[in-house]
Design a protein around this motif. Sequence first.
Motif, PDB file in Angstrom:
ATOM      1  N   LYS A 188       0.832  -1.209   0.000  1.00  0.00           N
ATOM      2  CA  LYS A 188       0.000   0.000   0.000  1.00  0.00           C
ATOM      3  C   LYS A 188       0.861   1.251   0.000  1.00  0.00           C
ATOM      4  N   MET A 189       1.970   1.224   0.759  1.00  0.00           N
ATOM      5  CA  MET A 189       2.853   2.380   0.829  1.00  0.00           C
ATOM      6  C   MET A 189       3.449   2.705  -0.545  1.00  0.00           C
ATOM      7  N   ARG A 190       3.875   1.670  -1.269  1.00  0.00           N
ATOM      8  CA  ARG A 190       4.445   1.874  -2.598  1.00  0.00           C
ATOM      9  C   ARG A 190       3.409   2.464  -3.560  1.00  0.00           C
ATOM     10  N   LYS A 191       2.203   1.941  -3.483  1.00  0.00           N
ATOM     11  CA  LYS A 191       1.129   2.442  -4.336  1.00  0.00           C
ATOM     12  C   LYS A 191       0.810   3.899  -4.001  1.00  0.00           C
ATOM     13  N   LEU A 192       0.752   4.208  -2.700  1.00  0.00           N
ATOM     14  CA  LEU A 192       0.440   5.567  -2.269  1.00  0.00           C
ATOM     15  C   LEU A 192       1.528   6.547  -2.703  1.00  0.00           C
ATOM     16  N   LEU A 193       2.790   6.168  -2.524  1.00  0.00           N
ATOM     17  CA  LEU A 193       3.888   7.046  -2.907  1.00  0.00           C
ATOM     18  C   LEU A 193       3.902   7.296  -4.410  1.00  0.00           C
ATOM     19  N   LYS A 194       3.675   6.255  -5.192  1.00  0.00           N
ATOM     20  CA  LYS A 194       3.657   6.427  -6.648  1.00  0.00           C
ATOM     21  C   LYS A 194       2.566   7.408  -7.057  1.00  0.00           C
ATOM     22  N   GLU A 195       1.428   7.316  -6.381  1.00  0.00           N
ATOM     23  CA  GLU A 195       0.294   8.191  -6.696  1.00  0.00           C
ATOM     24  C   GLU A 195       0.570   9.625  -6.246  1.00  0.00           C
ATOM     25  N   LYS A 196       1.016   9.794  -4.994  1.00  0.00           N
ATOM     26  CA  LYS A 196       1.159  11.133  -4.428  1.00  0.00           C
ATOM     27  C   LYS A 196       2.353  11.901  -4.999  1.00  0.00           C
ATOM     28  N   LEU A 197       3.440  11.195  -5.283  1.00  0.00           N
ATOM     29  CA  LEU A 197       4.641  11.885  -5.759  1.00  0.00           C
ATOM     30  C   LEU A 197       4.498  12.411  -7.179  1.00  0.00           C
ATOM     31  N   GLU A 198       3.411  12.073  -7.831  1.00  0.00           N
ATOM     32  CA  GLU A 198       3.146  12.605  -9.159  1.00  0.00           C
ATOM     33  C   GLU A 198       2.136  13.748  -9.127  1.00  0.00           C
ATOM     34  N   GLU A 199       1.579  14.049  -7.936  1.00  0.00           N
ATOM     35  CA  GLU A 199       0.629  15.149  -7.805  1.00  0.00           C
ATOM     36  C   GLU A 199       1.368  16.485  -7.794  1.00  0.00           C
ATOM     37  N   GLU A 200       0.777  17.465  -8.434  1.00  0.00           N
ATOM     38  CA  GLU A 200       1.432  18.770  -8.583  1.00  0.00           C
ATOM     39  C   GLU A 200       1.692  19.431  -7.227  1.00  0.00           C
ATOM     40  N   GLN A 201       0.716  19.355  -6.320  1.00  0.00           N
ATOM     41  CA  GLN A 201       0.863  19.994  -5.015  1.00  0.00           C
ATOM     42  C   GLN A 201       2.001  19.369  -4.211  1.00  0.00           C
ATOM     43  N   VAL A 202       2.120  18.046  -4.291  1.00  0.00           N
ATOM     44  CA  VAL A 202       3.180  17.344  -3.567  1.00  0.00           C
ATOM     45  C   VAL A 202       4.545  17.672  -4.164  1.00  0.00           C
ATOM     46  N   ARG A 203       4.621  17.705  -5.498  1.00  0.00           N
ATOM     47  CA  ARG A 203       5.889  18.019  -6.153  1.00  0.00           C
ATOM     48  C   ARG A 203       6.332  19.448  -5.834  1.00  0.00           C
ATOM     49  N   PHE A 204       5.356  20.361  -5.743  1.00  0.00           N
ATOM     50  CA  PHE A 204       5.678  21.747  -5.377  1.00  0.00           C
ATOM     51  C   PHE A 204       6.252  21.807  -3.960  1.00  0.00           C
ATOM     52  N   TYR A 205       5.624  21.047  -3.038  1.00  0.00           N
ATOM     53  CA  TYR A 205       6.108  21.019  -1.654  1.00  0.00           C
ATOM     54  C   TYR A 205       7.532  20.493  -1.592  1.00  0.00           C
ATOM     55  N   ILE A 206       7.804  19.446  -2.344  1.00  0.00           N
ATOM     56  CA  ILE A 206       9.152  18.867  -2.353  1.00  0.00           C
ATOM     57  C   ILE A 206      10.158  19.849  -2.943  1.00  0.00           C
ATOM     58  N   ASP A 207       9.771  20.519  -4.029  1.00  0.00           N
ATOM     59  CA  ASP A 207      10.675  21.462  -4.689  1.00  0.00           C
ATOM     60  C   ASP A 207      10.986  22.679  -3.816  1.00  0.00           C
ATOM     61  N   CYS A 208      10.112  22.970  -2.867  1.00  0.00           N
ATOM     62  CA  CYS A 208      10.341  24.102  -1.956  1.00  0.00           C
ATOM     63  C   CYS A 208      11.298  23.749  -0.824  1.00  0.00           C
ATOM     64  N   ALA A 209      11.590  22.470  -0.651  1.00  0.00           N
ATOM     65  CA  ALA A 209      12.411  22.029   0.488  1.00  0.00           C
ATOM     66  C   ALA A 209      13.785  22.697   0.532  1.00  0.00           C
ATOM     67  N   PRO A 210      14.522  22.813  -0.598  1.00  0.00           N
ATOM     68  CA  PRO A 210      15.837  23.469  -0.518  1.00  0.00           C
ATOM     69  C   PRO A 210      15.756  24.901  -0.007  1.00  0.00           C
ATOM     70  N   ILE A 211      14.679  25.598  -0.355  1.00  0.00           N
ATOM     71  CA  ILE A 211      14.517  26.975   0.121  1.00  0.00           C
ATOM     72  C   ILE A 211      14.313  26.975   1.638  1.00  0.00           C
ATOM     73  N   LYS A 212      13.478  26.055   2.111  1.00  0.00           N
ATOM     74  CA  LYS A 212      13.210  25.975   3.548  1.00  0.00           C
ATOM     75  C   LYS A 212      14.456  25.553   4.321  1.00  0.00           C
ATOM     76  N   LEU A 213      15.189  24.607   3.782  1.00  0.00           N
ATOM     77  CA  LEU A 213      16.439  24.189   4.427  1.00  0.00           C
ATOM     78  C   LEU A 213      17.438  25.339   4.448  1.00  0.00           C
ATOM     79  N   GLY A 214      17.437  26.144   3.387  1.00  0.00           N
ATOM     80  CA  GLY A 214      18.302  27.331   3.361  1.00  0.00           C
ATOM     81  C   GLY A 214      17.908  28.345   4.413  1.00  0.00           C
TER      82      GLY A 214
END
Length: 388
Positions: free
Chosen positions: A177-203
Amino acid sequence: MQLLISIIGTAIGVGLTFAVNNWMDNRKKEESQRLMAIMVIHDIDESINTLKTLKEKMEKEYNATMYVRDHLDQLDSLPNETLALALSFIVEDGEVFRFDNSKEKIFHSSPDTWQNLGCMKFIDNVQSCYYNRQTFQDMYNKSSQWQRPVSVKVYEELNNSDRNMSLEEVLDQYYAKMRKLLKEKLEEEQVRFYIDCAPIKLGNIAGLLKYWTRVNDENKFLMSITDEELEDYVNNINTNGIAVTEKSLTGTWSSSPMDESHQFEFRKDHTYSYVSVVTSPANINFSQGKLKKIYKEFGTWELKGDSLISTPDSVDFDVDASMMTVQPETQEMLDSWVHNYKKETLTSYQKWIKEGGARTAGSVHLDASHDKMELKIGENAVYFKREK
């Protein structure tokens, strides 16, 4: 002449009294000044450590998430630990991030802060750090950029399983279930935006850490606070009670929080026994109720300073299932489950001891009566009473 001598003597006495009182007042003021400064500097150091821990956790989860996102077509071959880290990065945990602001309240509520501390640059630095700390806390908890995009409810779905499944089947289903959920969520635009913002937040976190560290180094310089003074302060706030001796530790000590009992017996020959009885709810496929778990440990002990070091060499484990409700036709299943659970748990404990992981060291202190003991391992403290 006698009158003159008497007047002069009285004047000298009054002058000395005022001088001594003035010296004592100044000394108390100086001690109060240093204590307040040390308290605040240590508080900012602790905030720096909290932020470092947050940054390290975030970096670890972010790196795992990027790896998983780059290998979406190979999820079946990725380690479960990596998948779990990626999931925790995007799923909200329902917790509110907080710094400990108790020292800040003392700093702001003390009527003598400005007068005693004297150094306006130091006060300005502290106010700036506290303002930045509150701003970051609010941003982390309220800003949309920092809010994880996947609801915590997904964990409920992951944990839904058929009660008739074995533990191995439950785990296989969970990770599928975890693999299925990750495959689904990691392709969503909102999730990808959150991930892409991580370097800024870490900075942002890195910048804040750099600023707080520089400012607190300046604070230590301004107030002439040494590392030794800070170390003494930390030792004093982390130490309670009276130091333990081998003679005062020898004997039987017990602790009985709700649904639990713990008992140590420390002997003169430096051997000990420890018995823990914990009763907790259990909900297995064919029976509900409470299980009583009895853990027994035997080994040797030694004192080094205020540290109690225990090294177990043998262990025993038992389970009492008499408080479990079960139908007559499933009694045999419960008995088999208890037998296997005891066997697996005992094997795990024995391996733990054999590999040396069970050796523990904790600070130990007594109260003034010598009949109450605090045993602190890491941040966790347990309080025992001496058995008469």
